[in-house]
Motif scaffolding. Structure first.
Motif, PDB file in Angstrom:
ATOM      1  N   GLU A  97      17.724 -32.530  45.667  1.00 50.75           N
ATOM      2  CA  GLU A  97      18.104 -32.015  44.355  1.00 50.75           C
ATOM      3  C   GLU A  97      18.394 -30.522  44.406  1.00 50.75           C
ATOM      4  O   GLU A  97      19.318 -30.038  43.752  1.00 50.75           O
ATOM      5  CB  GLU A  97      16.990 -32.315  43.342  1.00 50.75           C
ATOM      6  CG  GLU A  97      16.869 -33.789  42.991  1.00 50.75           C
ATOM      7  CD  GLU A  97      15.707 -34.040  42.044  1.00 50.75           C
ATOM      8  OE1 GLU A  97      14.912 -33.096  41.808  1.00 50.75           O
ATOM      9  OE2 GLU A  97      15.606 -35.173  41.533  1.00 50.75           O
ATOM     10  N   GLU A  98      17.626 -29.785  45.184  1.00 46.64           N
ATOM     11  CA  GLU A  98      17.863 -28.343  45.314  1.00 46.64           C
ATOM     12  C   GLU A  98      19.205 -28.088  46.008  1.00 46.64           C
ATOM     13  O   GLU A  98      19.964 -27.208  45.594  1.00 46.64           O
ATOM     14  CB  GLU A  98      16.727 -27.704  46.111  1.00 46.64           C
ATOM     15  CG  GLU A  98      16.896 -26.207  46.356  1.00 46.64           C
ATOM     16  CD  GLU A  98      16.877 -25.383  45.092  1.00 46.64           C
ATOM     17  OE1 GLU A  98      17.286 -24.214  45.152  1.00 46.64           O
ATOM     18  OE2 GLU A  98      16.449 -25.895  44.040  1.00 46.64           O
ATOM     19  N   GLN A  99      19.485 -28.888  47.050  1.00 46.36           N
ATOM     20  CA  GLN A  99      20.758 -28.731  47.747  1.00 46.36           C
ATOM     21  C   GLN A  99      21.920 -29.076  46.826  1.00 46.36           C
ATOM     22  O   GLN A  99      22.950 -28.382  46.814  1.00 46.36           O
ATOM     23  CB  GLN A  99      20.776 -29.620  48.991  1.00 46.36           C
ATOM     24  CG  GLN A  99      22.045 -29.487  49.829  1.00 46.36           C
ATOM     25  CD  GLN A  99      22.206 -28.101  50.446  1.00 46.36           C
ATOM     26  OE1 GLN A  99      21.218 -27.400  50.642  1.00 46.36           O
ATOM     27  NE2 GLN A  99      23.444 -27.718  50.722  1.00 46.36           N
ATOM     28  N   ALA A 100      21.757 -30.149  46.052  1.00 47.72           N
ATOM     29  CA  ALA A 100      22.806 -30.537  45.110  1.00 47.72           C
ATOM     30  C   ALA A 100      23.005 -29.462  44.045  1.00 47.72           C
ATOM     31  O   ALA A 100      24.129 -29.182  43.625  1.00 47.72           O
ATOM     32  CB  ALA A 100      22.464 -31.874  44.458  1.00 47.72           C
ATOM     33  N   PRO A 108      31.062 -22.660  48.095  1.00 42.54           N
ATOM     34  CA  PRO A 108      30.665 -22.928  49.484  1.00 42.54           C
ATOM     35  C   PRO A 108      31.251 -21.943  50.494  1.00 42.54           C
ATOM     36  O   PRO A 108      30.672 -21.727  51.554  1.00 42.54           O
ATOM     37  CB  PRO A 108      31.180 -24.355  49.734  1.00 42.54           C
ATOM     38  CG  PRO A 108      32.257 -24.556  48.717  1.00 42.54           C
ATOM     39  CD  PRO A 108      31.854 -23.761  47.516  1.00 42.54           C
ATOM     40  N   LEU A 109      32.393 -21.337  50.187  1.00 50.76           N
ATOM     41  CA  LEU A 109      33.030 -20.424  51.148  1.00 50.76           C
ATOM     42  C   LEU A 109      32.341 -19.072  51.192  1.00 50.76           C
ATOM     43  O   LEU A 109      32.089 -18.527  52.280  1.00 50.76           O
ATOM     44  CB  LEU A 109      34.513 -20.247  50.800  1.00 50.76           C
ATOM     45  CG  LEU A 109      35.289 -19.292  51.710  1.00 50.76           C
ATOM     46  CD1 LEU A 109      35.361 -19.840  53.127  1.00 50.76           C
ATOM     47  CD2 LEU A 109      36.697 -19.060  51.155  1.00 50.76           C
ATOM     48  N   ASP A 159      40.783 -17.296  54.387  1.00 52.92           N
ATOM     49  CA  ASP A 159      39.346 -17.518  54.179  1.00 52.92           C
ATOM     50  C   ASP A 159      38.526 -16.338  54.702  1.00 52.92           C
ATOM     51  O   ASP A 159      37.535 -15.936  54.091  1.00 52.92           O
ATOM     52  CB  ASP A 159      38.907 -18.809  54.866  1.00 52.92           C
ATOM     53  CG  ASP A 159      39.416 -20.056  54.158  1.00 52.92           C
ATOM     54  OD1 ASP A 159      39.885 -19.925  53.012  1.00 52.92           O
ATOM     55  OD2 ASP A 159      39.360 -21.146  54.756  1.00 52.92           O
ATOM     56  N   VAL A 160      38.939 -15.805  55.854  1.00 52.06           N
ATOM     57  CA  VAL A 160      38.237 -14.634  56.400  1.00 52.06           C
ATOM     58  C   VAL A 160      38.345 -13.462  55.436  1.00 52.06           C
ATOM     59  O   VAL A 160      37.365 -12.743  55.184  1.00 52.06           O
ATOM     60  CB  VAL A 160      38.808 -14.253  57.786  1.00 52.06           C
ATOM     61  CG1 VAL A 160      38.200 -12.934  58.266  1.00 52.06           C
ATOM     62  CG2 VAL A 160      38.538 -15.357  58.790  1.00 52.06           C
ATOM     63  N   ALA A 180      30.342 -13.727  41.162  1.00 49.53           N
ATOM     64  CA  ALA A 180      30.850 -15.101  41.172  1.00 49.53           C
ATOM     65  C   ALA A 180      32.276 -15.109  41.688  1.00 49.53           C
ATOM     66  O   ALA A 180      33.020 -14.138  41.535  1.00 49.53           O
ATOM     67  CB  ALA A 180      30.800 -15.707  39.771  1.00 49.53           C
ATOM     68  N   ARG A 181      32.630 -16.218  42.330  1.00 47.98           N
ATOM     69  CA  ARG A 181      34.035 -16.462  42.670  1.00 47.98           C
ATOM     70  C   ARG A 181      34.594 -17.396  41.611  1.00 47.98           C
ATOM     71  O   ARG A 181      34.193 -18.556  41.510  1.00 47.98           O
ATOM     72  CB  ARG A 181      34.151 -17.079  44.062  1.00 47.98           C
ATOM     73  CG  ARG A 181      35.600 -17.299  44.502  1.00 47.98           C
ATOM     74  CD  ARG A 181      35.669 -18.000  45.841  1.00 47.98           C
ATOM     75  NE  ARG A 181      37.046 -18.311  46.215  1.00 47.98           N
ATOM     76  CZ  ARG A 181      37.394 -19.225  47.118  1.00 47.98           C
ATOM     77  NH1 ARG A 181      36.434 -19.923  47.740  1.00 47.98           N
ATOM     78  NH2 ARG A 181      38.655 -19.454  47.396  1.00 47.98           N
ATOM     79  N   ILE A 182      35.542 -16.875  40.817  1.00 48.95           N
ATOM     80  CA  ILE A 182      36.058 -17.613  39.673  1.00 48.95           C
ATOM     81  C   ILE A 182      37.109 -18.625  40.073  1.00 48.95           C
ATOM     82  O   ILE A 182      37.183 -19.721  39.542  1.00 48.95           O
ATOM     83  CB  ILE A 182      36.634 -16.631  38.628  1.00 48.95           C
ATOM     84  CG1 ILE A 182      35.575 -15.638  38.190  1.00 48.95           C
ATOM     85  CG2 ILE A 182      37.182 -17.384  37.432  1.00 48.95           C
ATOM     86  CD1 ILE A 182      34.396 -16.264  37.504  1.00 48.95           C
TER      87      ILE A 182
END
Length: 552
Positions: A97-100, A108-109, A159-160, A180-182
């Motif tokens: 649940e914590e991972q989710a 994730p990036l 991505d880099v 945050a990444r919007i």
């Protein structure tokens, strides 16, 4: 700072399975407790008899009680094992649940919060700041030209760059702030501040711009990026605002920063919303106008200074907007490039221009500007050849103009494009020369057929010694490289007088007339006997409908 957990999204079936498992666990625990109580009761009767029998006193224990005792022991062992399994399952479930939750709330990036989680986190910060007498600043950041980095260098390089930008932005975020990444290349920083000292937010925005502007090295490649920043504050209006409102206002301010040249920041102002609505109307109008044929070619004369004769025309796009009137390309071209429709727009206007120009005298050339965006299309030369074939227009009468600034984006691709165009018989000229700092090696290695001097040097020619020196140097450079010269922006007799001091030049500008519609151009050429078939050519050009003045 966390978004709603993943359990909120479980199905009815999942809930029933989970509740059923919990009920079985409770039953198992009850059986184990009952077994322990029975073991205590039975053991108090059996164990003394066992001990006395072992010492040679008395008879052995009752076999029924011994069986019951062994059963109790088995049930206790079973309950204990089930308890351990239950503890392990609960631990694993909590980890899952914590991972989710982390996956649901973070990007994730980059590891930043995502768009879903930053809104509730911002609302909580707003409430906390209000209790402390503070305000919240919402800082929207958008990497400039990120799509170009992806297109030219691949998504792995992109991505880099995103990860590097996230790390540099995070280093500037206050301890009590959020990051945050919007979206794809958009980030947001949320930070409380003292309403009496908004300059602290200005300083934060400046640090963010400076941090992102540092070069990123990917293998042997050096990637440079800038960022446009928009700012909004929670105490900007009398009415309380929420996270979505702050995000919307900061987004508008960020877009305003992009329009003003990028690599800068602006605070949100309510007048920006009107500009954004106008921009939205422009985008919609452009998308509708391309298939509707609202974008049409206008033609500006090109004159041989030695003879004073017309030698060709430069095609200039105009927009016959039903609501805005006749719109200048300075307004709609940048928008069309940004929304990705410039290729369709340009091809539609070039197609019409080729149909118009095929009726002109064969000695007249047609010059066409192309966008730097089209230069990045590896199939552009083939698309242009298709248009030439459809219009039955000779390639040697067409001249493609490439702006000097576009040479710096990808010199290898530009060289390949120019070579492909010339192999088809199309001539290529370097437009706006003198403003983009082209090196002599580029002029020597790129197979241009003509140089066009930027109008900023021509219009100031009579009054500026610097402009005169620059024009003289460019003309000499053209002679040395065997490249003919065209002077843009000839608007007065004084300028014309200065240009006549040089030989072999072509000129264009308002002194020779304003750009005209296809019909007006055909009528003028007919008077000069420069049409192949006068009546047919004039009739082939559709009349231009009367257009109201462009609205202010």
């Amino acid at each position: 700072m966390h978004a709603k957990g993943p359990s909120s999204g479980e199905t009815s079936r999942q809930r029933k399975v989970r509740l059923g498992a919990a009920e079985r666990d409770i039953v198992t625990l009850g059986i184990a407790l009952a077994a322990i109580l029975m073991f205590v009761g039975t053991g108090s009767d059996v164990l003394p008899d066992v001990i006395r029998s072992f010492n040679g006193h008395g008879h052995g224990p009752n076999q029924t009680l011994v069986t019951a005792l062994l059963l109790n022991i088995a049930l206790i062992i079973f309950g204990w094992r089930r308890y351990n399994q239950l503890t392990s399952e609960v631990s694993e479930r909590r980890k899952a649940e914590e991972q989710a939750r982390i996956l649901a709330e973070t990007d994730p990036l980059t590891g930043c919060l995502n768009r879903r989680s930053v809104a509730p986190a911002t609302d909580r910060l707003i409430a906390q700041a209000r209790q402390r007498g503070q305000a919240i600043a919402f800082v929207m950041l958008d990497l400039d030209n990120f799509k170009m980095v992806n297109d030219l260098n691949g998504h792995a390089t992109g991505d880099v760059l995103l990860r590097a930008a996230a790390e540099r932005i995070a280093a500037q975020v206050p301890a009590d702030g959020l990051l945050a990444r919007i979206g794809g290349d958009e980030f947001a920083v949320v930070a409380p501040f003292d309403p009496a000292d908004p300059a602290v937010v200005d300083r934060l925005a400046t640090r963010l711009i400076d941090a992102v502007a540092q070069a990123v090295f990917v293998n042997s490649l050096e990637i440079e990026s800038t960022v446009s920043v928009g700012l909004s504050r929670s105490d900007d209006d009398d009415a309380p605002v929420d996270a979505q409102t702050l995000m919307h206002m900061a987004d508008i301010a960020m877009y305003h920063a992009k329009k003003r040249g990028r690599n800068r920041y602006y605070w949100f102002e309510h007048s920006m919303e009107s500009e954004l609505r106008f921009r939205s109307e422009l985008e919609s109008g452009i998308r509708r106008g391309i298939p509707a044929g609202e974008f049409v070619p206008y033609y500006e004369k090109q004159i041989d200074l030695a003879t004073g004769e017309i030698v060709g025309f430069e095609m200039l796009a105009r927009w016959n907007s039903p609501s805005l009137g006749l719109v200048s390309p300075d307004l709609f071209i940048p928008v069309a490039e940004e929304i990705g429709v410039i290729a369709d727009l340009s091809e539609s206007v070039i197609r019409q221009a080729l149909l118009d120009a095929r009726h002109w005298n064969p000695k007249l050339t047609l010059s066409v500007n192309i966008s730097p965006v089209q230069l990045r299309d590896p199939w552009f030369a083939q698309k242009l050849l298709k248009l030439l074939v459809e219009a039955n227009f000779p390639p040697n009468r067409l001249e493609i103009e490439i702006t000097e600034n576009s040479l710096h984006e990808n010199i290898g691709l530009v060289r390949s494009m120019i070579t492909s165009l010339k192999n088809q018989g199309i001539r290529v000229s370097l437009d706006d020369f003198g403003t983009g700092y082209s090196s002599l090696s580029q002029l020597r290695t790129l197979p241009f057929d003509r140089i066009k001097i930027d109008r900023s040097f021509i219009t100031t020619l009579p009054d500026s010694k610097d402009s005169a020196t620059i024009v003289q140097s460019i003309v000499a450079l053209g002679e040395g490289l065997g490249l003919p010269i065209t002077a843009e922006g000839v608007e007065s007799e004084e300028v014309l007088h200065e240009l006549r001091k040089f030989s072999g030049l072509k000129a264009q500008g308002y002194l020779y007339g304003m750009p005209e519609t296809a019909r007006t151009t055909a009528e003028e050429l007919a008077q000069l006997d420069l049409l192949l078939e006068r009546a047919e050519a004039v009739a082939a050009t559709a009349p231009t409908p009367p257009i109201a003045r462009r609205q202010a």
